[in-house]
Design a protein around this motif. Structure first.
Motif, PDB file in Angstrom:
ATOM      1  N   THR A   1      42.095  40.857  38.580  1.00  0.00           N
ATOM      2  CA  THR A   1      41.081  39.748  38.566  1.00  0.00           C
ATOM      3  C   THR A   1      39.744  40.260  39.188  1.00  0.00           C
ATOM      4  N   ASP A   2      38.067  39.478  39.644  1.00  0.00           N
ATOM      5  CA  ASP A   2      37.784  39.749  39.690  1.00  0.00           C
ATOM      6  C   ASP A   2      37.405  41.165  40.888  1.00  0.00           C
TER       7      ASP A   2
ATOM      8  N   THR B   1      37.947  40.204  44.550  1.00  0.00           N
ATOM      9  CA  THR B   1      39.753  39.227  45.171  1.00  0.00           C
ATOM     10  C   THR B   1      40.230  40.865  45.362  1.00  0.00           C
ATOM     11  N   LYS B   2      39.951  41.310  43.738  1.00  0.00           N
ATOM     12  CA  LYS B   2      41.389  42.709  43.612  1.00  0.00           C
ATOM     13  C   LYS B   2      40.723  43.256  44.741  1.00  0.00           C
ATOM     14  N   THR B   3      39.628  44.270  45.855  1.00  0.00           N
ATOM     15  CA  THR B   3      39.269  44.654  47.100  1.00  0.00           C
ATOM     16  C   THR B   3      40.341  43.924  47.683  1.00  0.00           C
ATOM     17  N   ARG B   4      39.827  42.838  48.520  1.00  0.00           N
ATOM     18  CA  ARG B   4      40.094  41.805  49.657  1.00  0.00           C
ATOM     19  C   ARG B   4      42.173  41.977  48.978  1.00  0.00           C
ATOM     20  N   LEU B   5      43.034  41.819  48.153  1.00  0.00           N
ATOM     21  CA  LEU B   5      43.957  42.686  47.576  1.00  0.00           C
ATOM     22  C   LEU B   5      44.510  44.025  48.484  1.00  0.00           C
ATOM     23  N   GLN B   6      43.493  44.128  48.162  1.00  0.00           N
ATOM     24  CA  GLN B   6      44.291  45.888  48.071  1.00  0.00           C
ATOM     25  C   GLN B   6      44.029  46.460  49.246  1.00  0.00           C
TER      26      GLN B   6
ATOM     27  N   ILE C   1      45.776  34.360  41.605  1.00  0.00           N
ATOM     28  CA  ILE C   1      45.897  35.166  42.123  1.00  0.00           C
ATOM     29  C   ILE C   1      46.918  35.341  41.115  1.00  0.00           C
TER      30      ILE C   1
END
Lengths: 602, 88
Positions: free
Chosen positions: B22-23, B26-31, B67
């Motif tokens: 994903t962008d 968003t990826k950082t938020r998930l990480q 997501i």
């Protein structure tokens, strides 16, 4: 005397604000959803002759600075005057909370981990090896329970001790890339494996409740049902208790009138007190039961943990409006008061999402509009009054949906924020939290009645009793009438072409409740609670139930109160947006009421 | 072994994350929430519109369809020792 600066930081919903309140005796709002604290708050207190300043920073998951809250917190850590960072950690979610802790430790700034919720950890039979944890993280750890106020002194002692050894300022926070994040989490897994014994599965009850409340088919109907019950309680029980408030007010008003006549006060003074102040301010106070019940319900929703679920359940619908499910929380808060609702849009990351949500919030009838609905529904719809009031909420939501869909159609390429929302465990709402929450709102309402509404009532009385010729017998010759009459032609198509209504609507800009007190004053209603008097006064000028509906809808949609407008300006930092929004809402109110009035009179 | 999207997973089943497409934001938020390659997750709830509730590292998270479609997962096999078994 030297001041010790402490900064409270931690994941959302970890109990920072509860701890802050416990130390400072402050009354900041606590609730069970992520993002309640949206800006940093500061407070001073003394401990053993040491002045301590605490700063409560917004809850964040990392210092990677992708949201407003993270930026605020990161800048404070980097440049702020904090001597010591206190990272509050929810011991029940140690694994997630430790990521931020590792990032903070890496900065080299003096830091203490406050392991919160230790009471629940014990109750669940979980054991955390604090010594080992300290060794592995190389920081001081103090177990506390902010709710039970245990470990609070220990935490301060540790901070004072640490302050004498270390001091470091102007640090830089490193932003982690994927590899570094993975590394940290790998280490956290190791820590958790070695330091936690008897880690129980989380309480199963939350999963069980979620099976029903977030059910794939029933979730949405249950949400709608819950909101319907909130408003039904507000209007049925609220109106019932209101009846008794009215009796008391009537007795009070009679008594004052009797005293005034006994002491032989002048006609103008009697009129100012009875028709101006008691009718204006007292009339508003009778709506207190409705307001009380509404905020009691909202407090329940917020503290139980349901709020976060609402954003999950509503995500599908909000997507159709071009918004993330997260925008649902500000909108629900909007039913209480637009000001905190507008501020809570900060949890939305994109500017576009924020502005759009702010635009829709005023459509959610705030509690200040309750007096208007209750008064007019009661007068014109009798026993269907509660239903008429409820329909205003539906109309508001419906119009918000229509606006949302239209703007979505116009601006197709808008990038909506993707939804990632933490769903906290359900808990029985805490009595102290609820009491604080509701009392705050009731106090606000009383203060508003004592200040804005009091002053507005006096000004209004003045404007209506003084004209170009001086003190006037007939209000038709007053300044108020002159101003109101200018607007009559514009309001005519909406069914509100009465100068008194025009004046009431203008005065409603101060606060929406003022519309009601104005109408009481305008129609010279001596005892505000006697709505029959007002009803016959309105009836003789041809004001029917259709006009009443138009008035309610107009009040629902037209420009929010000054406080809301100022908040919108502050939050968006855009005069243009604020002015455009005001013009849009005036036009919207005028158009919708015109359409309704014209259709039903044709 | 078959990979599939998180959105195709079954409620009450446990999975292991294989890939997140994903962008970057968003990826950082998930990480930062600990949703990384190799992380164990459990699906708690699925809605008709594709949003999903997962339990990851002891936290419940609600995430939307976009997501959940961007996260590739595989079944947690009983004897796999690709990663040590974390506490759960």
């Amino acid at each position: 005397m030297q001041t010790l600066n402490l900064a409270f930081i931690g994941n959302p919903n970890c109990g920072k604000t509860t701890l802050f309140n416990a130390y400072t005796g402050a009354n900041l709002k606590v609730a069970n959803w992520a993002g309640v604290t949206i800006e940093k708050k500061e407070e001073y207190f003394n401990y053993n002759d040491i002045e301590i300043k605490v700063t409560d920073l917004p809850g964040i998951y990392s210092l990677n600075s992708y949201s407003i809250e993270e930026k605020v917190s990161r800048e404070y850590i980097e440049k702020g005057q904090a001597n010591i960072i206190i990272d509050i950690i929810d011991a029940l979610s140690l694994e997630r909370n430790l990521y931020l802790a590792l990032q903070l430790i890496e900065t080299g700034k003096p830091i203490i981990l406050a392991l919160n919720m230790m009471d629940i950890v014990k109750k669940r039979g979980m054991r955390i090896n604090i010594k080992k944890l300290e060794e592995m993280l190389k920081v001081k750890i103090v177990p506390i329970s902010a709710k039970n106020r245990s470990g609070l002194d220990d935490l301060l002692e540790t901070a004072i001790e640490l302050n004498q050894i270390e001091n470091k300022n102007n640090i830089r926070v490193k932003i982690d890339n994927e590899e570094e994040i993975t590394k940290k989490y790998d280490y956290i897994e190791q820590i958790v494996n070695e330091c936690i014994e008897n880690k129980k599965e989380r309480e199963q009850s939350t999963d069980k409740i979620d099976k029903i409340l977030t059910h794939k088919i029933l979730g949405l109907p249950i949400f709608i049902l819950i909101m319907a019950i909130v408003f039904l309680l507000t209007f049925t029980i609220g109106d019932f208790i209101k009846g008794y408030f009215e009796l008391v007010l009537e007795m009070f008003s009679d008594k004052i009138l009797y005293i005034l006549q006994e002491i032989g006060s002048g006609k103008a003074v009697t009129s100012l007190i009875i028709e101006g102040i008691i009718s204006g301010v007292g009339g508003i106070l009778t709506f207190l039961p409705n307001i009380f019940i509404l905020f009691l319900c909202l407090a329940f929703l917020e503290d139980s943990g349901y709020m976060a679920r609402a954003s999950y359940i509503m995500n599908g619908i909000m997507e159709k409006l071009g918004l993330s499910g997260k925008a649902c929380i500000p909108m629900i808060l909007g039913f209480g008061c637009s000001v905190p609702a507008v501020m809570s849009t900060r949890t939305l990351k994109s500017d576009k999402d924020r502005k759009k949500t702010i635009m829709l919030i005023p459509c959610m009838s705030c509690s200040a509009k309750i007096p208007i609905y209750v008064l007019f529904s009661g007068m014109f719809f009798g026993k269907y009054g509660a239903l008429a009031s409820l329909s205003m909420y539906l109309i508001g939501v419906l119009i918000a949906i229509i606006i949302g869909i239209i703007t979505q159609k116009i601006d197709k390429k808008s990038r909506r924020e993707k939804l990632i929302v933490e769903l906290p465990e359900y808990k029985m709402p805490d009595f102290t939290t609820i009491r604080k929450y509701v009392w705050d709102k009731v106090k606000d309402y009383l203060e508003k009645a004592g200040t804005i509404i009091f002053i507005a009532s006096i000004i209004l009385w003045g404007v209506l009793n003084i004209g170009p010729t001086g003190f006037v017998e007939n209000t038709e010759e007053s300044f108020g009438a002159i101003i109101g009459k200018i607007l009559v032609p514009i309001l005519k198509p909406t069914g509100l072409g009465y100068w008194q209504i025009a004046v009431a609507l203008i005065s409603g800009l101060a606060a929406k409740e003022v519309v009601v007190s104005s109408i009481n004053v305008l129609y010279g209603i001596e005892i505000a609670s006697k709505s029959t008097e007002l009803y016959s006064a309105l009836n003789t000028v041809g004001f029917t139930s259709l006009n009443a509906i138009c008035l309610m809808i107009f009040c629902l949609l037209y420009v929010p109160c000054i406080a809301t407008m100022a908040t919108i300006k502050n939050e968006t930092k855009s005069n243009r947006f604020t002015i455009k929004l005001i013009l849009f809402q005036m036009l919207l109110a005028w158009m919708v009421t015109t359409i309704i009035y014209q259709i039903f009179t044709a | 072994m078959g990979f599939f999207n998180l959105s195709e997973g079954t409620t009450n089943e446990k999975y292991i994350i294989e890939e997140i497409n994903t962008d970057n934001t968003t990826k950082t938020r998930l990480q930062v929430l600990g949703i990384l390659r190799g992380t164990k997750i459990e699906i708690l709830n699925k809605r008709l519109n594709g949003s999903i509730i997962i339990k990851v590292r002891g936290t419940r998270l609600g995430i939307d369809k976009e997501i959940s479609k961007s996260i590739k997962i595989r079944k947690e096999s009983k004897n796999a020792n690709l990663k040590p078994c974390f506490y759960r």
